[in-house]
Each structure stands twice: as C-alpha cells, then as structure tokens.
Write a protein that holds these residues in place. Structure first.
Motif, PDB file in Angstrom:
ATOM      1  N   GLU A   1     -54.120 -25.996  14.244  1.00 52.71           N
ATOM      2  CA  GLU A   1     -53.357 -26.265  15.593  1.00 52.71           C
ATOM      3  C   GLU A   1     -52.128 -25.804  15.195  1.00 52.71           C
ATOM      4  O   GLU A   1     -51.298 -25.176  16.045  1.00 52.71           O
ATOM      5  CB  GLU A   1     -53.219 -27.615  16.041  1.00 52.71           C
ATOM      6  CG  GLU A   1     -53.114 -27.607  17.494  1.00 52.71           C
ATOM      7  CD  GLU A   1     -53.520 -29.092  17.921  1.00 52.71           C
ATOM      8  OE1 GLU A   1     -52.484 -29.856  18.144  1.00 52.71           O
ATOM      9  OE2 GLU A   1     -54.701 -29.435  18.140  1.00 52.71           O
TER      10      GLU A   1
ATOM     11  N   GLY B   1     -55.186 -30.716  13.753  1.00 51.43           N
ATOM     12  CA  GLY B   1     -55.460 -31.544  15.339  1.00 51.43           C
ATOM     13  C   GLY B   1     -56.765 -32.156  15.198  1.00 51.43           C
ATOM     14  O   GLY B   1     -57.148 -32.777  14.027  1.00 51.43           O
TER      15      GLY B   1
ATOM     16  N   ASN C   1     -59.501 -30.286  15.784  1.00 51.31           N
ATOM     17  CA  ASN C   1     -60.334 -29.373  15.582  1.00 51.31           C
ATOM     18  C   ASN C   1     -61.699 -29.676  14.760  1.00 51.31           C
ATOM     19  O   ASN C   1     -62.718 -29.398  15.190  1.00 51.31           O
ATOM     20  CB  ASN C   1     -59.998 -28.185  15.091  1.00 51.31           C
ATOM     21  CG  ASN C   1     -58.719 -27.655  16.279  1.00 51.31           C
ATOM     22  OD1 ASN C   1     -58.844 -28.080  17.299  1.00 51.31           O
ATOM     23  ND2 ASN C   1     -57.985 -26.564  15.847  1.00 51.31           N
TER      24      ASN C   1
END
Length: 490
Positions: free
Chosen positions: A221, A245, A247
């Motif tokens: 991110e 993040g 993810n």
RNA sequence: CGGGGUGUAGCGUAGCCCGGUCAUCGCGUCUGCUUUGGGAGCAGAAGGUCGCAAGUUCGAAUCUUGCCACCCCGACCA
C-alpha cells in the motif's frame, strides 16, 4: 606489471566491473547473470549482515527460514504481486534427470514432470503469509516480527554484478500486526534502521522518502525507501520498507480474533536490503586506485607492510612492531602483518589500495632507526611519518576519522549534485548532467511516465525532509504540493 | 526480443579484409641468480580443441552457413 583501473571519468561502468574483479570481491559465474562472491567480498557482506542483524534483534525481530520453492498457485493469490513478479520467475517443472540414450550426457526425464510447478522465490511474501494463516488465530499471536536471510532469484533481462543479478542474497523482514498504526510504525522503524546503517556503517548518506505509485512494491500500500547518489550521478535505491496494509492477509485469509471478539484481517509489513548494498558501497566511495572501504565494514582495518632485506631484518621488525599489533588487536582492530616474501612492498601497497584497506603501516629499517613508522590512509591517499610510540591510539583514532571523513565527503558530493529546478528546460539540461533534481510534480502517474519517457529520469522518492512549499509541475504546470526527487537510477 | 561488438594459453591481446613457417606479444606461472622504501631485473622453461558444429578447399584462426556464450545500446526491471 599489473596496470591500474580504467578511470571513472573515462568509462564508469568498466571501472566498476574491473574494480569488482581486481579487488577480489566477486566474479561472473558460468550461469548468466549470476555471481560468485569471493571470500574478500563475502567478508564485507558478512560485516553488513552482522550489523543489520544486531539491529533487527535489538528491535525484537527473530530469524527464521522459509523454503526456496514456492507453489505456483501461491503466487497468483495477490493480483498486483503476480503482475510485478510473473515476468521474472524461474520455474521448476521436473524433478529428475536421466542419461541420454544417444550418449549426450544427462537430459531432463520427461516422465518426471511435477504435478504443480514450483517457483524459485523472487521474494517470500506468499510463502510466509500462507504460513501466517496457520500461526495466527488470536490477537495474542501478534505481532509476528520475523526476518530471514536468504537467496532469491529474479530472472532479469540485463544484469550487473551486485547491482542487479539473477540470484542475489538479501534479508527480508515480514511482520504481522493487529493494527494499522502498529504496522505503519514498523514500516518507518525499519526504514530508519536501514538509513542508520547506510549512514553510520557504510558512510553513505541517503535520502529517506516515499515511493510514488509507479515505483511502489507490487502488493504494497505504501513503499518507503532510502536513495543514495553514486559518483556517476545516478541514484541507487539502497533499501525499501513496505506497508502491506491487509493485502496479503486478505489474499491468504489471515484473520485474528481481537480482544473485543471481532474477526479482523492482519496488517503486514515487509522490508529488505540485498547484496546490492555492496554495489552502493563500491560506487559511493571508491576511486581510480581501487576500492575505498569505511573502517566499520573493512575486513582488514590495518595492514602492516615490513620493508626488509633478509630474515634477520624481518625478525627485527616483527619484534619491534609486536606491541603495536597486540594493542590494536586488543582494541578489536583487525590487522594483517604481511610478511609474504614473494611480493615486494610496492606491489603490496598497490594491492591493498585496490582492496580498500583503510590504513597501511609501512615499517623499514630506516624508520626504525628513528623510532618511526609510516602511516598511510586509503581514503585520502595521504601518508606521514609518525613515532612508533603511541601509534596504536593514533591508528584507532584515525580509523574513526576515516569513517566520518568518508561520510562527509560523500555527503558533500550529494549536496553539490542536488539541484533545485523550476523550468522544463533546466530540468532536461540538468538531468543530462546527473545528480538529484528537486522539482515540482503534479502528483499523477501519467506525468511521471511522460517525464520518464522524455528524459529517462524517474521520481526516486518523495523525501520526508525538505521543502514542502507549493509550486507548479515541471512538465504540466499544474499545481504541486511539494518538491520530489528526480534522477536517473540504477 | 531488436541494433552493434567480441570470442585465440590462467588473464589481456596480434593475426582474419588478402587461406599456405602465424599461432604473436605482454602479464601471470615454473627454474636459477641478483633484488626488496610505490606494481623488480636478467637468463631459461612450461602452457593452445584459435567459442561449437557443418561446409568450401590439396590446405581454414582466416572464407560460407548455422548454433552457443559474453559485452555495449535499446526494450524490460521494487
């Protein structure tokens, strides 16, 4: 009669390649794009590892090891991650060889095809997050602060020893946290460690900053980086720290139950530095005589070259120099007394200069009669006669002086080669000269791409420090919040 | 993958255009003596599938074709 190196001004990349070989750092291997790190070069890498590893441990991280091979299916789980790496992955398709029926050595056995192909890791996020899924259930399992020292493979089109090789060594930190803030904080903490290492150990000044969307790690991110300036005016990314993040947590379904009882995705970071740092170290400091090493990373701090005729004189020198040797060793200085009779002093001088040994002491009968020794420093190539008495302390101080002087010199260079630019014409002419360019940018990936296309320069980072005044984009004239750092990069 | 270049002893090279005592020179290596304060000198010696394969030819390092590897420039790249 070995000759000198090609000069930096004549041919920088040839100078670099030759230096790497002549200083005994590394060789090209028979496998394209791979390198053989030789003992002297590896000794420098080990010093880097040690210093970094200590800092990782101090901040609560532990080392672990994950496999070299990654199931192909793992790689496809995080969309942008796949896109970033798919083009440069080595793939294992078979697990057996057999003798060729026509007698041409061994061939791949077509019957030994793998059910699921394996990828040689280009980085380990996928392997690690698939494991974190098993390790994490509750907030009590967090944070996980893990690092691994490993080799990775990225099948690069064009390679350069240490700077971009198909296989390289690195460390990759992978952490998992319960909160966004904690992960963000970790990302910054590790970047600070990298910066501290670069400045204090490598004596390489770096700019800390944030990557633009274009340059961001595939799957992150936010990517933070340290950028260094090489002597040819090109920038080198020396380390990156990524805020992932959620993810990878989402891609690998890594959830934990919070104190409050809710089920939440884990927050992640990853961060790494590689043998590329060796390239940074070389290109930041070295000169036309060879490698110049900061004392903190030099495998040999001090070399003593005796100048003598016959064994008797050698023994005499050895005896007189022994207390100095012992004092230095006691102070943790690594020291080599080169009594090799096969090489002559002049040859040794040139050789240790090539290898970047920070301090050289020459002792001959002429000096000893006066109670003197000759002390030469590698970084400035200056030398002076000093009394043998008290020289241990002098050398210890000198090593510190060299360390900080190298940093100052490199910092000076970077400052002289960092230019603020306010017009497109100035930008294009300055980019040809090299160095960092601080300029306004409208914040869009399209503009960044356009600038890259026109000038080959990229945004190295949006620096944390420095001028945050508003202005107008260098290319489009649109409003800009702040200056960013452009350069041509390695 | 495109454009250019290179491949000859451990390393670096000459020779290739113009086929035939051309396998050259330097460094390194080995032996001996002299040397040792900035990459030592002399004398002697060893070391080669001339990238690989096929072809042309009486004869190929040299000409032709194909392949391989590496380097540089592009494309590509955290």
């Amino acid at each position: 009669m070995a000759k000198g190196l090609p000069s930096r001004s004549e041919n920088y990349s040839e100078w670099y390649n030759e230096l790497v070989k002549r200083a005994d750092l590394a060789d090209n291997s028979d496998v394209r794009g791979c390198m053989i790190i030789k003992p002297y070069g590896f000794a420098i890498w080990e010093k880097m590892q040690r210093a970094l590893d200590d800092m990782f441990k101090e901040t609560g991280h532990n080392n672990a090891y994950f496999p070299l091979f990654i199931p192909k299916s793992y790689l496809s789980k995080e969309a942008s991650h796949v896109e970033g790496f798919a083009k440069e992955c080595a793939v294992i398709t078979h697990y057996r060889l057999k003798n060729d029926e026509n007698g041409n050595g061994v061939v791949v056995d077509p019957e030994a095809k793998l059910e699921e192909e394996l990828i040689v890791r280009p980085t380990s996020e996928t392997a690690i997050w698939s494991t974190y899924k098993k390790w994490v259930q509750s907030y009590r399992d967090l944070p996980i602060l893990l690092n691994q020292w490993a080799n990775v493979v990225r099948w690069e089109m064009r390679t350069r020893i240490f700077l971009r090789t198909a296989e390289f060594l690195w460390q990759e930190g992978h952490t998992a946290h319960a909160t966004r803030d904690e992960a963000v904080e970790e990302t910054a903490r590790m970047l600070d460690i990298y910066a501290k290492f670069a400045e204090e150990w490598m004596a390489v000044p770096v700019v800390k900053g944030r990557k633009t969307a274009n340059e961001r790690f595939a799957g992150a991110e936010d990517t933070l980086c340290i950028e260094a300036l090489m002597q040819d005016g090109k920038a080198l990314q020396a380390g990156t720290s990524h805020f992932l993040g959620q993810n990878f947590a989402k891609a690998f379904d890594v959830k934990f139950q919070s104190k409050e009882g809710s089920l939440e995705y884990v927050w992640g970071t990853s961060w790494g530095v590689s043998t590329r740092l060796m390239g940074a170290l070389i290109m930041a400091h070295s000169d036309d005589q060879g490698l110049v090493l900061p004392p903190k990373l030099a495998p040999i701090h001090v070399v003593i070259v005796p100048i003598y005729k016959g064994d008797e004189q050698l023994e005499q020198i050895r005896q007189i120099i022994t207390p100095l040797l012992n004092d230095l060793k006691a102070a943790g200085i690594s020291i080599k007394f080169d009594d090799d009779d096969q090489a002559r002093p002049g040859w040794k001088f040139a050789e240790y200069e090539m290898k970047g040994v920070p301090v050289r002491v020459a002792v001959g009968m002429r000096d000893l009669e006066q109670g003197l020794i000759e002390i030469a420093r590698r970084d400035t190539l200056s030398k002076e006669q000093r009394p043998l008495e008290g020289s241990a302390q002098y050398i210890i101080d000198l090593l510190d002086e060299i360390q900080s002087s190298m940093h100052k010199k490199a910092l000076n260079f970077r400052e002289e080669n960092t230019t603020e630019v306010n017009s497109w014409d100035d930008f294009t002419s300055q980019i040809e000269k090299g160095g960092f360019i601080s300029a306004h940018w409208d914040g869009t990936p399209e503009t960044e791409d356009k600038i890259k296309e026109l000038t080959k320069a990229t945004i190295r980072c949006i620096p944390f420090d420095g001028d945050a005044c508003k202005g107008k984009c260098i290319l489009t004239g649109k409003p800009s919040e702040r200056r960013v750092l452009f350069a041509k990069a390695y």
